[in-house]
Write an enzyme that holds these catalytic residues in place. Structure first.
Site, short mmCIF file in Angstrom:
data_model
loop_
_atom_site.label_atom_id
_atom_site.label_comp_id
_atom_site.label_asym_id
_atom_site.label_seq_id
_atom_site.Cartn_x
_atom_site.Cartn_y
_atom_site.Cartn_z
N GLU A 38 0.81 -1.22 0.00
CA GLU A 38 0.00 0.00 0.00
C GLU A 38 0.85 1.27 0.00
OE1 GLU A 38 -3.37 -0.19 2.64
OE2 GLU A 38 -3.32 -2.39 2.69
N LEU A 39 1.94 1.26 -0.76
CA LEU A 39 2.88 2.38 -0.74
C LEU A 39 2.34 3.58 -1.50
CD1 LEU A 39 5.65 3.55 -0.03
CD2 LEU A 39 6.58 2.43 -2.08
#
Length: 373
Positions: A263-264
């Site tokens: 989930e960067l």
């Protein structure tokens, strides 16, 4: 005259040929993200329903071109995949998996057990036995359906509070803390070969990191398989520090598990006072101070974003033996959830592609970085 004309044609043809060769060489030098990080770790992105359904074909094509790993953004959460107790809805998630198989990608399942976006029927379970039966059926049915096709699962998502204690979810309230090892046990029994992860945000924060380490050790001490931790990278231009990110990678790897950065995205906007990580239920009021770049991102901030990504990825490359994959939470600035979180209607710029799907300075910086390392 005829000879001269033919000579001119030949010269023109050679010139065109040379030009084509030069153009082809240039094209071959333009690496994709997945090629740049090949043999280091997987580079992934989250896929939305419209992308999976190919309703946004340009975005879907970009995913296939640039990434070798995918995560389902929403469609595998229980409210969509298991909307009623006796109904499983696999149609869209099957398309997601088929896309990954077709494009020879690492396919990640997100998520089996999560207190949020939860199918309403789960909340009707009032005691330990009822909830245990429901969880086991939910996990085993889904994992079995994708046995041999999905490479890894987020078995449990966001089970911790910020102080490292267990969140008082419906699962904890009915079963107690054993629901965590039970979930991993049921998943591993169903598909012994799939990698199993615990996933959460703010896992670089000291107290929450201690809580995650404690949770993982408790699962391991029960002899239950857990393969990795998903460290959500909802980060900012100046935090967390590189030192804290590095220490977190080292601490989790010391448990003998893989570290995935999930989930960067890197927010370039200020946060309102009182924000607690990536808890999606939070909402704050918008104002000019909270939305400083409504039209475009200034070049100076664009450069800061590129440098921040570069510094973070230098760290990932340093510890590539510990990192299994790095997954961006979306494709472009247009679709990022951060346009609406935690303040609706803001304009954020956290990803590698802009609103027209053009690569940003941060993209080129990350590709160039691999030529140096």
């Amino acid at each position: 005259m005829k000879i001269i004309k033919n000579s001119l044609l030949l010269a023109t043809a050679l010139a065109i040929g040379i030009g084509c060769k030069s153009s082809n060489n240039k094209a071959s030098e333009e690496l994709t993200l997945k090629d740049a990080y090949k043999n280091r770790f997987y580079i992934g992105t989250a896929m939305s329903r419209p992308q999976i359904e190919n309703l946004k074909s340009e975005e879907t094509s970009l995913i296939a071109k640039e990434f070798n790993s995918i995560t389902a953004e929403n469609i595998m959460k229980s409210m969509f995949l298991h909307p009623e107790e006796d109904v499983f809805s696999f149609e869209t998630s099957d398309k997601y998996v088929d896309f990954g198989v077709k494009n020879n990608m690492f396919i990640h399942g997100h998520t089996l057990i999560w207190h949020s976006q939860l199918a309403p029927w789960f909340r009707a379970k009032k005691d330990s036995l009822e909830m245990s039966v429901a969880m086991e059926n939910h996990i085993k049915t889904i994992v079995e359906h994708y046995d041999g096709k999905i490479d890894s699962w987020d078995v449990v998502n966001e089970a911790l509070n910020e102080d490292g204690t267990l969140r008082k979810s419906v699962f904890l309230n009915t079963i107690g803390e054993d629901y965590l090892p039970m979930a991993f046990k049921w998943a591993s029994e169903t598909d012994p070969n799939v990698d199993l992860y615990y996933n959460d945000y703010n896992l670089t924060d000291t107290e929450k990191r201690k809580g995650a380490i404690r949770l993982i050790k408790q699962i391991q001490d029960k002899g239950v398989k857990i393969d990795g931790v998903g460290m959500q990278g909802h980060w900012h231009l100046n935090r967390p520090s590189l030192e804290v990110i590095e220490q977190s990678i080292l601490d989790y790897a010391a448990l003998g598990i893989k570290v995935a950065v999930t989930e960067l995205d890197i927010s370039v906007l200020p946060d309102p006072w009182g924000l607690q990580g990536a808890e999606i239920s939070q909402r704050f009021e918008n104002n000019d101070k909270m939305n400083p770049y409504p039209k475009a991102l200034p070049d100076s901030i664009q450069t800061k974003l590129a440098n921040r990504y570069k510094d973070i990825f230098k760290l990932f490359l340093k510890h590539q033996d510990k990192i299994s994959r790095v997954t961006f939470w979306g494709i472009s600035d247009k679709q990022t959830w951060l346009n609406d979180f935690p303040i609706k209607g803001r304009t954020n710029y956290p990803l590698l592609f802009d609103r027209e799907l053009k690569p940003k300075k941060a993209f080129h910086t990350l590709v160039e970085l691999t030529k140096e390392n």
